[in-house]
Enzyme design. Sequence first.
Site, PDB file in Angstrom:
ATOM      1  N   TRP A  80       0.838  -1.365  -0.071  1.00  0.00           N
ATOM      2  CA  TRP A  80      -0.121  -0.245   0.203  1.00  0.00           C
ATOM      3  C   TRP A  80       0.546   0.775  -0.016  1.00  0.00           C
ATOM      4  CZ3 TRP A  80      -5.400  -0.013   2.587  1.00  0.00           C
ATOM      5  CH2 TRP A  80      -6.340  -0.899   2.655  1.00  0.00           C
ATOM      6  N   GLY A  84       1.831  -3.204  -6.391  1.00  0.00           N
ATOM      7  CA  GLY A  84       1.022  -2.033  -5.487  1.00  0.00           C
ATOM      8  C   GLY A  84       0.261  -0.894  -5.786  1.00  0.00           C
ATOM      9  N   GLY A  85      -0.040  -0.189  -6.456  1.00  0.00           N
ATOM     10  CA  GLY A  85      -1.612   0.824  -7.629  1.00  0.00           C
ATOM     11  C   GLY A  85      -2.362  -0.512  -7.076  1.00  0.00           C
ATOM     12  N   GLU A 120      11.735  -6.778  -9.092  1.00  0.00           N
ATOM     13  CA  GLU A 120      10.278  -5.228  -9.900  1.00  0.00           C
ATOM     14  C   GLU A 120      11.166  -4.598 -10.792  1.00  0.00           C
ATOM     15  OE1 GLU A 120       6.814  -4.948  -7.179  1.00  0.00           O
ATOM     16  OE2 GLU A 120       8.795  -4.223  -6.273  1.00  0.00           O
ATOM     17  N   GLU A 175      11.959   1.701  -4.005  1.00  0.00           N
ATOM     18  CA  GLU A 175      11.582   3.221  -3.665  1.00  0.00           C
ATOM     19  C   GLU A 175      12.465   3.526  -2.516  1.00  0.00           C
ATOM     20  OE1 GLU A 175       6.915   2.998  -3.631  1.00  0.00           O
ATOM     21  OE2 GLU A 175       7.621   2.939  -6.009  1.00  0.00           O
ATOM     22  N   GLY A 193       5.177   1.782 -11.483  1.00  0.00           N
ATOM     23  CA  GLY A 193       3.909   2.520 -11.449  1.00  0.00           C
ATOM     24  C   GLY A 193       3.435   3.712 -11.885  1.00  0.00           C
TER      25      GLY A 193
HETATM   26  C1  PEP Z   1       5.524  -1.613  -6.169  1.00  0.00           C
HETATM   27  O1  PEP Z   1       6.112  -1.095  -5.776  1.00  0.00           O
HETATM   28  O2  PEP Z   1       5.497  -2.863  -4.908  1.00  0.00           O
HETATM   29  C2  PEP Z   1       4.681  -2.062  -7.235  1.00  0.00           C
HETATM   30  C3  PEP Z   1       4.946  -3.233  -7.512  1.00  0.00           C
HETATM   31  O3  PEP Z   1       4.054  -0.973  -7.364  1.00  0.00           O
HETATM   32  P1  PEP Z   1       3.255  -1.138  -8.870  1.00  0.00           P
HETATM   33  O4  PEP Z   1       2.460  -2.360  -9.036  1.00  0.00           O
HETATM   34  O5  PEP Z   1       2.363   0.015  -8.304  1.00  0.00           O
HETATM   35  O6  PEP Z   1       3.486  -0.645 -10.416  1.00  0.00           O
END
Ligand code: PEP
Length: 246
Positions: free
Chosen positions: A11, A229-230, A163, A97, A169
């Site tokens: 989140w 994420g989102g 990732e 991040e 994002g």
């Molecule tokens: C994340 O921040 O771990 C991620 C995968 O973000 P998103 O799904 O928003 O790309």
Amino acid sequence: MARRPLVAGNWKMHGLQSASGEFDKIVAGARSLPGVELMVCPPATLIAGFAAAARGSSVLIGAQDCHALASGAYTGDISAEMLKDAGAAAVIVGHSERRHYHGETDATVRAKALAAKRAGLLAIVCVGETRAERDTGRAAAVVRAALDGSVPDDLVDFVVAYEPVWAIGTGLTPTPADVGDMHRVIREWLGSRPGKAGERTRILYGGSVTTANAKELLAVDNVDGALVGGASLKAQDFLAIARAYR
Ligand code: PEP
């Protein structure tokens, strides 16, 4: 060896106490998804409340980061022991991040993964290449090096989240073939570790997973789940992504 899929929602810095309604929907939806492990990683302020709300369900609570030490004069930081005490079962370490905005190095991430082990939390170790690294053919080497540097030698129970930084994002994703290639690289890397790490360790894909692409991405060999994420902020979407495993 069959690995139980894990779909974890990150989140990030989203969610006030009023988000508990959305979380309750995830807990309710998990009942019809017995084959998939669901985890929500809310901001630290929501961990204890969500853990209480999840009691008796199969939904796990994860944290998004921890300090390497158990306690001390580190204003604003939270230790792995504190997260465990609040009800977390896991912690994400080395999210891009954190690496980018907080200058975390592989050594920092390794120390945090060790802290997770010390506290009895499952470490979800994130690795991934930048766009420039992929474009110059260095993605696999970068990911291998990040694993070498970030995963402690004696860590047994952990999860790897692949990732790609450029996919987080952005709405961009690697092709399923590229995901498959990287997850094979990671599986091979795990195979070089002691014990049964190569077979038992789950490798999640993360980066712009949505209801639209989940089925295709989660069907790739060696993809044992997703870090979302989102799309994890809406219970309906998060559950639809987890249902892609059926
Ligand atoms: C994340 O921040 O771990 C991620 C995968 O973000 P998103 O799904 O928003 O790309």
